[in-house]
Design a protein around this motif. Structure first.
Motif, PDB file in Angstrom:
ATOM      1  N   ASN A 136       0.831  -1.221   0.000  1.00  0.00           N
ATOM      2  CA  ASN A 136       0.000   0.000   0.000  1.00  0.00           C
ATOM      3  C   ASN A 136       0.859   1.262   0.000  1.00  0.00           C
ATOM      4  O   ASN A 136       0.518   2.256  -0.634  1.00  0.00           O
ATOM      5  N   LEU A 183      -1.035   4.451  -1.406  1.00  0.00           N
ATOM      6  CA  LEU A 183      -2.346   4.354  -0.746  1.00  0.00           C
ATOM      7  C   LEU A 183      -2.247   4.584   0.759  1.00  0.00           C
ATOM      8  O   LEU A 183      -3.208   5.010   1.385  1.00  0.00           O
ATOM      9  N   ASP A 184      -1.098   4.258   1.325  1.00  0.00           N
ATOM     10  CA  ASP A 184      -0.928   4.365   2.777  1.00  0.00           C
ATOM     11  C   ASP A 184       0.369   5.138   3.039  1.00  0.00           C
ATOM     12  O   ASP A 184       1.430   4.753   2.550  1.00  0.00           O
ATOM     13  N   PHE A 225      -6.813  -6.220  -6.874  1.00  0.00           N
ATOM     14  CA  PHE A 225      -7.148  -6.484  -5.474  1.00  0.00           C
ATOM     15  C   PHE A 225      -7.614  -7.930  -5.288  1.00  0.00           C
ATOM     16  O   PHE A 225      -8.068  -8.572  -6.228  1.00  0.00           O
ATOM     17  N   ASN A 254     -12.845  -6.095  -6.896  1.00  0.00           N
ATOM     18  CA  ASN A 254     -13.236  -4.677  -6.780  1.00  0.00           C
ATOM     19  C   ASN A 254     -13.520  -4.003  -8.115  1.00  0.00           C
ATOM     20  O   ASN A 254     -13.100  -2.866  -8.354  1.00  0.00           O
ATOM     21  N   ARG A 267     -15.850   0.568   0.116  1.00  0.00           N
ATOM     22  CA  ARG A 267     -14.669  -0.013  -0.520  1.00  0.00           C
ATOM     23  C   ARG A 267     -14.618   0.355  -2.011  1.00  0.00           C
ATOM     24  O   ARG A 267     -13.563   0.706  -2.532  1.00  0.00           O
ATOM     25  N   ASN A 325      -6.859   3.936   2.042  1.00  0.00           N
ATOM     26  CA  ASN A 325      -6.424   2.654   2.622  1.00  0.00           C
ATOM     27  C   ASN A 325      -7.456   2.097   3.605  1.00  0.00           C
ATOM     28  O   ASN A 325      -7.682   0.894   3.663  1.00  0.00           O
ATOM     29  N   LEU A 332     -10.461   0.801   1.515  1.00  0.00           N
ATOM     30  CA  LEU A 332     -10.164  -0.473   0.839  1.00  0.00           C
ATOM     31  C   LEU A 332     -10.283  -1.670   1.784  1.00  0.00           C
ATOM     32  O   LEU A 332     -10.484  -2.797   1.333  1.00  0.00           O
ATOM     33  N   ARG A 333     -10.156  -1.403   3.077  1.00  0.00           N
ATOM     34  CA  ARG A 333     -10.267  -2.504   4.050  1.00  0.00           C
ATOM     35  C   ARG A 333     -11.720  -2.707   4.508  1.00  0.00           C
ATOM     36  O   ARG A 333     -12.002  -3.617   5.266  1.00  0.00           O
TER      37      ARG A 333
END
Lengths: 229, 405
Positions: A51, A56-57, A91, A95, B294, B400, B403-404
């Protein structure tokens, strides 16, 4: 040619009084055209690492340099554009956007890029043909099997012509036949488009296909091996 | 894929939920439109009744007469003023009046009355006085007789053909006195009016009060009270001192206050109704967002700007609000149209009260355009306010975490 350069990447989560170091100082590079797997047990930090790699993170510290730019120095808006133009995502749960057909899901990202309609149509067709789903172009995700949905997700990830594709446990929801078929298709795409694929996985079948395996445990790299396949 | 198409498709991913939400808005709009139509229908009936009964939609008089209602503040109707009235778009009729107080006597009984001098034909066009003739006949031009309100006639013990003596003070203090044959008895729905009115032709009245060619007011009529603001704007621009023009609501502030108080009550009811509708929409939007968290995260992850995502969710919210609102508006038109042409008859005390107010005992409905578009506007504003939430959620989404989900 180096596609990604990672320098001393760290991620610490504060869960109450306890600090959890999910990624603890990883430095690693990825070359163009690699087919690499980040492996490790659950909780080893591979998804967090992926991520951060994909923008993303946000890491606690360290650098993720892609094409000469430290992605975490970009503004939120630029980071989204950066992801769109440089990174493809696959993913675990596919998704796909359920209200769009397979073709529209693939086309979606190209539309965000502002690609002309004619060009988009041609590339969508080409990508769905490449993943073996040209005949399902007008099917919505709900009408496709898990394996087929993941193939569409791969086609979508490739649509923007990214520098690399990050796939987080892409085979976790697939049966073994669909897994084998998907991995073969991804390996083919890797060769055909010379796109770098980086997987986070603990699936042996993915490891068997990977030409580079990076083992992670407790947020650190344990080993980094390359294979001729 | 255009955002609008994507939003539309997202709306129908859970058909049942969208239909239930739209149905709640649909019924909310129908009830609210019916309620508004009923409210304004009754106001229209009330205003039309008061206006057509006596005051007219507007009156022109002198500034002094407005301050002090004496015959000394009357005026002569000149060509210039007449031309202004005639040339004003929207004025359908006008009638001259000369009103003043006098003592009315018959045999040994005397009572204070309001003597109203009218042009019989014009006055009938404006206020429909002829229909209140209970006994005898209506006045003709230059008629020498008088019309007496029923309770006053009873009090004075006069009937058709009897003589009524009017006695008082005329223009500039001149003595006013005259004998008049009772030509007709008027019966108004209002008990107050039945106690004090005496009508006579304006020439006769001018002669009685020694006020040749003079009027106290010129009563103006328009098609309906929705036309009045335009007419008033024109008149107020053209009519200058020493004259002034006032509309029915300026002349009858107590009626306006009554309507305003009733409107406020209706507003509370509608606010409750719209609150329910609003929460219905909000609940749906809340569910739509939380179950797609999500998916929204994925959209931003693969490159959709948050502002674009916000736009998409904004369209979805707008669609949800609009479907029910448009359906409700379309559905309410035939219902209101039916009741507009077939008002609901009232019975019992409610009917009696209306009769006493001079209004026919029916529940009236209004077909004025704003009855419909005000509901659409309200739903649109509610939807816009609710739409802030999904837009905010889109702008603050953490990829993030989403997405979880």
């Amino acid at each position: 040619m180096k596609v990604i350069e990672i320098r001393n990447l760290k991620k610490t989560y504060n869960t109450g009084e306890v600090k959890v170091k999910a990624v603890n100082g990883i430095s690693i590079d990825f070359e163009e055209g690699e087919f690499a797997a980040i492996v490790g047990p659950s909780g080893s930090g591979k998804t967090t690492f992926l991520n951060m790699l994909g923008g993303l993170d946000r890491p606690t510290s360290g650098e993720v340099v892609i094409g000469g730019a430290n992605v975490w120095e970009l503004s939120s808006r630029k980071l989204i554009d950066f992801r769109m133009n440089n990174i493809g995502f696959v993913f675990q749960a596919y998704n796909l956007i359920p209200v769009l057909t397979a073709g529209e899901n693939v086309e979606f990202i190209m539309q965000l890029q502002g690609m002309p309609k004619k060009e988009r149509g041609m590339r969508t067709k080409e990508l769905l043909e490449a993943v073996g789903l040209a005949d399902r172009i007008n099917s919505r995700p709900g009408k496709l099997s898990g394996g087929q949905q993941q193939r569409v997700a791969v086609a979508r990830a490739l649509a923007s012509r990214p520098k690399f594709i990050l796939a987080d446990e892409p085979t976790a929801n697939l049966d073994s036949k669909a897994t084998t078929s998907l991995l073969e298709m991804m390996a083919e795409m890797n060769k055909k488009y010379n796109t770098t694929f980086i997987f986070a996985t603990h699936d042996q079948r993915v490891m068997d296909k990977a030409r580079r395996i990076v083992s992670i445990e407790d947020g650190r790299i344990l080993s980094d091996e390359r294979f001729e396949r | 894929m255009k955002d609008v198409i994507l939003a539309w498709r997202n709306l129908w991913r859970n058909t049942r939920r969208t239909l239930i939400t739209s149905a709640s808005i649909f019924f909310g709009v129908i009830f609210s439109t019916l309620m508004t139509s009923m409210q304004y229908g009754s106001y229209d009936a009330m205003i039309d009744n008061i206006v057509k009964f006596y005051s007219g939609y507007a009156q022109i008089f002198t500034e002094e007469y407005h301050e002090n209602k004496t015959i000394n503040n009357s005026f002569e109707l000149g060509d210039a003023l007449m031309r202004i009235v005639e040339e004003t778009r929207g004025v359908t009729e006008y009638a001259p009046r000369l009103e003043y107080f006098a003592l009315a006597s018959s045999k040994e009984i005397t009572k204070g009355t309001l003597v109203i001098g009218i042009d019989p034909a014009q006055e009938n066009k404006v206020t429909g006085t002829k229909k209140w003739v209970h006994k005898g006949n209506y006045l003709t031009k230059n008629d020498k007789g008088v019309l007496v309100a029923i309770d006053l006639a009873r009090y004075l013990q006069v009937n058709i053909g009897d003589t009524l003596v009017l006695y008082g003070q005329g223009f500039h203090g001149v003595m006013a006195a005259g004998k008049y044959a009772v030509k007709g008895i008027l019966k108004f729905p209002s008990p107050e009016l039945n106690k004090q009115f005496v009508y006579m032709s304006i020439t006769n009245c001018q002669e009685l009060f020694s006020a040749e060619n003079r009027l106290t007011s010129l009563v103006i009529m328009v098609k309906d009270h929705y036309e009045l603001p335009g007419v008033m704007k024109q008149l107020k621009k053209k009519i200058t001192a020493p004259f002034m023009v006032m509309s029915w609501d300026e002349l009858q502030p107590e009626l306006v206050s009554m309507i305003e108080a009733d409107k406020a009550g209706g507003l509370v009811m509608k606010a409750i109704l719209y609150l329910l509708v609003g929460f219905g929409i909000f609940g749906t939007i809340l569910m739509m967002i939380s179950e797609r968290r999500r998916e929204l995260g994925v959209m931003v992850a693969i490159g959709m700007q948050k502002i674009k995502l916000g736009k998409l969710l904004f369209y979805e919210t707008l669609f949800i609000g609009s479907i029910g609102a448009v359906a409700g508006l379309v559905g309410s038109i035939p219902i209101i149209q039916y009741f507009f042409y077939n008002p609901i008859p009232l019975t019992g005390d409610a009917a009696q009260t209306m009769i006493e107010m001079g209004i026919e005992p029916f529940m009236y409905f209004s077909m004025a355009p704003f009855v419909f578009y005000s509901q659409a506007t309200t739903i649109f504003i509610i939807t816009l306010v609710i739409a802030i939430f999904p837009v905010y959620k889109a702008l603050t989404i953490k990829v993030n975490t989403a997405l979880r989900a």
